[in-house]
Design an enzyme around this catalytic site. Structure first.
Site, PDB file in Angstrom:
ATOM      1  N   SER A  94      45.560  35.723  47.124  1.00 41.40           N
ATOM      2  CA  SER A  94      46.267  36.810  47.810  1.00 41.40           C
ATOM      3  C   SER A  94      45.298  37.324  48.873  1.00 41.40           C
ATOM      4  O   SER A  94      44.450  38.174  48.602  1.00 41.40           O
ATOM      5  CB  SER A  94      46.626  37.940  46.841  1.00 41.40           C
ATOM      6  OG  SER A  94      47.432  37.453  45.797  1.00 41.40           O
ATOM      7  N   LYS A 169      52.888  39.311  50.381  1.00 43.49           N
ATOM      8  CA  LYS A 169      52.266  39.506  49.062  1.00 43.49           C
ATOM      9  C   LYS A 169      51.643  40.904  48.963  1.00 43.49           C
ATOM     10  O   LYS A 169      51.727  41.567  47.917  1.00 43.49           O
ATOM     11  CB  LYS A 169      51.215  38.418  48.841  1.00 43.49           C
ATOM     12  CG  LYS A 169      50.380  38.578  47.594  1.00 43.49           C
ATOM     13  CD  LYS A 169      51.180  38.384  46.319  1.00 43.49           C
ATOM     14  CE  LYS A 169      50.326  38.772  45.111  1.00 43.49           C
ATOM     15  NZ  LYS A 169      51.059  38.641  43.867  1.00 43.49           N
ATOM     16  N   LYS A 238      42.405  45.523  45.892  1.00 41.53           N
ATOM     17  CA  LYS A 238      42.213  44.720  47.107  1.00 41.53           C
ATOM     18  C   LYS A 238      43.548  44.512  47.828  1.00 41.53           C
ATOM     19  O   LYS A 238      43.648  44.654  49.038  1.00 41.53           O
ATOM     20  CB  LYS A 238      41.549  43.401  46.695  1.00 41.53           C
ATOM     21  CG  LYS A 238      41.464  42.304  47.724  1.00 41.53           C
ATOM     22  CD  LYS A 238      42.557  41.246  47.599  1.00 41.53           C
ATOM     23  CE  LYS A 238      42.634  40.549  46.262  1.00 41.53           C
ATOM     24  NZ  LYS A 238      43.719  39.591  46.146  1.00 41.53           N
TER      25      LYS A 238
HETATM   26  P1  NDP Z   1      39.939  35.918  38.542  1.00 38.85           P
HETATM   27  O1  NDP Z   1      39.080  37.081  38.777  1.00 38.85           O
HETATM   28  O2  NDP Z   1      40.399  35.596  37.169  1.00 38.85           O
HETATM   29  O3  NDP Z   1      39.247  34.583  39.121  1.00 38.85           O
HETATM   30  C1  NDP Z   1      38.728  34.568  40.424  1.00 38.85           C
HETATM   31  C2  NDP Z   1      38.315  33.153  40.769  1.00 38.85           C
HETATM   32  O4  NDP Z   1      37.677  33.157  42.056  1.00 38.85           O
HETATM   33  C3  NDP Z   1      37.301  32.569  39.790  1.00 38.85           C
HETATM   34  O5  NDP Z   1      37.466  31.170  39.745  1.00 38.85           O
HETATM   35  C4  NDP Z   1      35.986  32.950  40.467  1.00 38.85           C
HETATM   36  O6  NDP Z   1      34.890  32.136  40.067  1.00 38.85           O
HETATM   37  C5  NDP Z   1      36.340  32.681  41.903  1.00 38.85           C
HETATM   38  N1  NDP Z   1      35.495  33.396  42.852  1.00 38.85           N
HETATM   39  C6  NDP Z   1      35.453  34.714  43.091  1.00 38.85           C
HETATM   40  N2  NDP Z   1      34.551  34.994  44.059  1.00 38.85           N
HETATM   41  C7  NDP Z   1      34.035  33.806  44.458  1.00 38.85           C
HETATM   42  C8  NDP Z   1      33.061  33.447  45.402  1.00 38.85           C
HETATM   43  N3  NDP Z   1      32.454  34.357  46.185  1.00 38.85           N
HETATM   44  N4  NDP Z   1      32.756  32.139  45.541  1.00 38.85           N
HETATM   45  C9  NDP Z   1      33.365  31.210  44.773  1.00 38.85           C
HETATM   46  N5  NDP Z   1      34.283  31.486  43.824  1.00 38.85           N
HETATM   47  C10 NDP Z   1      34.623  32.781  43.682  1.00 38.85           C
HETATM   48  O7  NDP Z   1      41.187  36.103  39.523  1.00 38.85           O
HETATM   49  P2  NDP Z   1      42.680  35.564  39.367  1.00 38.85           P
HETATM   50  O8  NDP Z   1      42.669  34.138  38.999  1.00 38.85           O
HETATM   51  O9  NDP Z   1      43.460  36.524  38.557  1.00 38.85           O
HETATM   52  O10 NDP Z   1      43.203  35.736  40.891  1.00 38.85           O
HETATM   53  C11 NDP Z   1      42.947  34.781  41.899  1.00 38.85           C
HETATM   54  C12 NDP Z   1      43.796  35.170  43.105  1.00 38.85           C
HETATM   55  O11 NDP Z   1      45.176  35.158  42.728  1.00 38.85           O
HETATM   56  C13 NDP Z   1      43.490  36.598  43.601  1.00 38.85           C
HETATM   57  O12 NDP Z   1      43.592  36.651  45.004  1.00 38.85           O
HETATM   58  C14 NDP Z   1      44.583  37.429  42.933  1.00 38.85           C
HETATM   59  O13 NDP Z   1      44.846  38.619  43.668  1.00 38.85           O
HETATM   60  C15 NDP Z   1      45.755  36.458  42.935  1.00 38.85           C
HETATM   61  N6  NDP Z   1      46.786  36.687  41.907  1.00 38.85           N
HETATM   62  C16 NDP Z   1      46.450  36.879  40.570  1.00 38.85           C
HETATM   63  C17 NDP Z   1      47.453  37.092  39.646  1.00 38.85           C
HETATM   64  C18 NDP Z   1      47.190  37.301  38.176  1.00 38.85           C
HETATM   65  O14 NDP Z   1      48.128  37.619  37.428  1.00 38.85           O
HETATM   66  N7  NDP Z   1      45.967  37.153  37.676  1.00 38.85           N
HETATM   67  C19 NDP Z   1      48.892  37.149  40.061  1.00 38.85           C
HETATM   68  C20 NDP Z   1      49.107  36.819  41.445  1.00 38.85           C
HETATM   69  C21 NDP Z   1      48.096  36.635  42.335  1.00 38.85           C
HETATM   70  P3  NDP Z   1      34.065  32.500  38.716  1.00 38.85           P
HETATM   71  O15 NDP Z   1      34.803  31.832  37.591  1.00 38.85           O
HETATM   72  O16 NDP Z   1      32.730  31.913  38.970  1.00 38.85           O
HETATM   73  O17 NDP Z   1      34.037  33.994  38.610  1.00 38.85           O
END
Ligand code: NDP
Length: 294
Positions: A94, A169, A238
């Site tokens: 997102s 979104k 965010k």
């Molecule tokens: P999480 O916090 O569970 O996971 C985030 C992911 O991004 C992890 O794989 C993390 O790696 C990685 N990450 C974060 N920062 C960095 C960086 N600087 N460099 C490399 N990798 C990075 O988030 P979600 O999976 O919940 O969400 C992901 C996206 O989807 C977001 O934009 C969120 O807003 C969106 N979203 C989420 C929903 C939900 O229900 N959870 C629903 C709809 C959209 P690491 O494992 O190392 O931390």
């Protein structure tokens, strides 16, 4: 078709699991143990670097923010070093529209097509493969993206040029936030006024004030006290920040969404980076001295 998937977080992992069932998949995650665990469970090749994961026909990112995606592009081990001309890059983060436009321009220099493709439907929707996906791209890129996104999406809509998916979104999640905050306040007041919360919700859900928050989230998670952690408050904060940016950019007055953004930022500061997006309701409960359970 070989897919490279970067970002196996709460929603990225169940999305990637559908792709693993369809064909060759390479995964990369910043915390390497998560990628190893995913590969052992679903069958996938683990890439040591973003560059390795990007050597695919289609590259999908699902990271916390657009800044995180941009941060993986450059450098000797970055995505750009691995991408081949003619590849397709889909960002399911997102994200924010301006960053997506910059990323698209950078990829276009390498002959790579880009679409912002944020998703809605939560981790349950990702597991069931029924996400709604809002795609911002040119029409040709959307035609290529659609069959790939169908692995985990049900309603897949082309909503405009690059950045349009992110904008939609952000507005969706601003509405989600307003509903969470307002329903928490309203239900606390109803409890204090002597209305049993389950009954109050049932009547609201047969009336015009109902929403996804009142019909699904609060009954399943708050009333029961189950309160699973599926979406971090930091990420909702965010998203609402992206929505206030959109309001400013388009010159639309937005006091309601701006207040929601301010309340969420305060809640995030109080509750921390791992808090769940429904946790602001706990703050309202605490301030009111009641709980919404039943
Ligand atoms: P999480 O916090 O569970 O996971 C985030 C992911 O991004 C992890 O794989 C993390 O790696 C990685 N990450 C974060 N920062 C960095 C960086 N600087 N460099 C490399 N990798 C990075 O988030 P979600 O999976 O919940 O969400 C992901 C996206 O989807 C977001 O934009 C969120 O807003 C969106 N979203 C989420 C929903 C939900 O229900 N959870 C629903 C709809 C959209 P690491 O494992 O190392 O931390």
């Amino acid at each position: 078709m070989h897919v490279g998937f970067l970002g196996l977080g709460a929603i990225g992992a169940p999305m990637a699991a559908h792709l693993a069932r369809r064909g060759p998949l390479t995964v990369w995650n910043r915390t390497a143990a998560r990628a190893a665990e995913f590969a052992a469970r679903h069958g996938a090749t683990v890439a040591a670097t973003p560059r390795e994961a990007a050597a695919a026909d289609v590259v999908i990112t699902c990271l916390s923010t657009s800044t995180d995606v941009a941060g993986l592009l450059e450098g000797a081990d970055g995505i750009l070093a691995g991408l081949r001309p003619g590849a397709l890059f889909l960002d399911c983060t997102s994200g924010d529209p301006a960053s997506s436009r910059r990323i698209a321009a950078r990829l276009a220099e390498r002959g790579v097509a880009f679409a912002d493709a944020p998703v809605s439907g939560g981790t349950n929707g990702a597991e069931a493969g029924v996400l709604t996906i809002m795609v911002g791209s040119d029409p040709e890129t959307f035609a290529r993206a659609r069959p790939v996104l169908a692995a985990f999406g049900k309603r897949i809509e082309h909503v405009g040029p690059v950045g349009a998916g992110d904008a939609l979104k952000a507005v969706n999640n601003a509405l989600l936030a307003v509903n969470i905050l307002a329903l928490g306040e309203g239900l606390c007041a109803l409890v204090k006024a002597g209305v049993p919360p389950r009954l109050g919700l049932e009547v609201l859900n047969a009336s015009s004030g109902r929403s996804f928050v009142s019909e699904v989230l609060v009954p399943e998670r708050v009333l029961t006290g189950a309160w699973p952690r599926t979406f971090r408050l930091a990420l909702l904060d965010k998203d609402v920040g992206i929505a206030t940016g959109l309001l400013a950019e388009t010159g639309v007055p937005g006091p309601v969404i701006e207040l929601a953004a301010s309340l969420l930022s305060q809640a995030r500061a109080t509750l921390g980076e791992t808090a769940d997006y429904l946790d602001p309701i706990r703050l309202t409960e605490r301030a009111a001295g009641v709980e919404i359970r039943g």
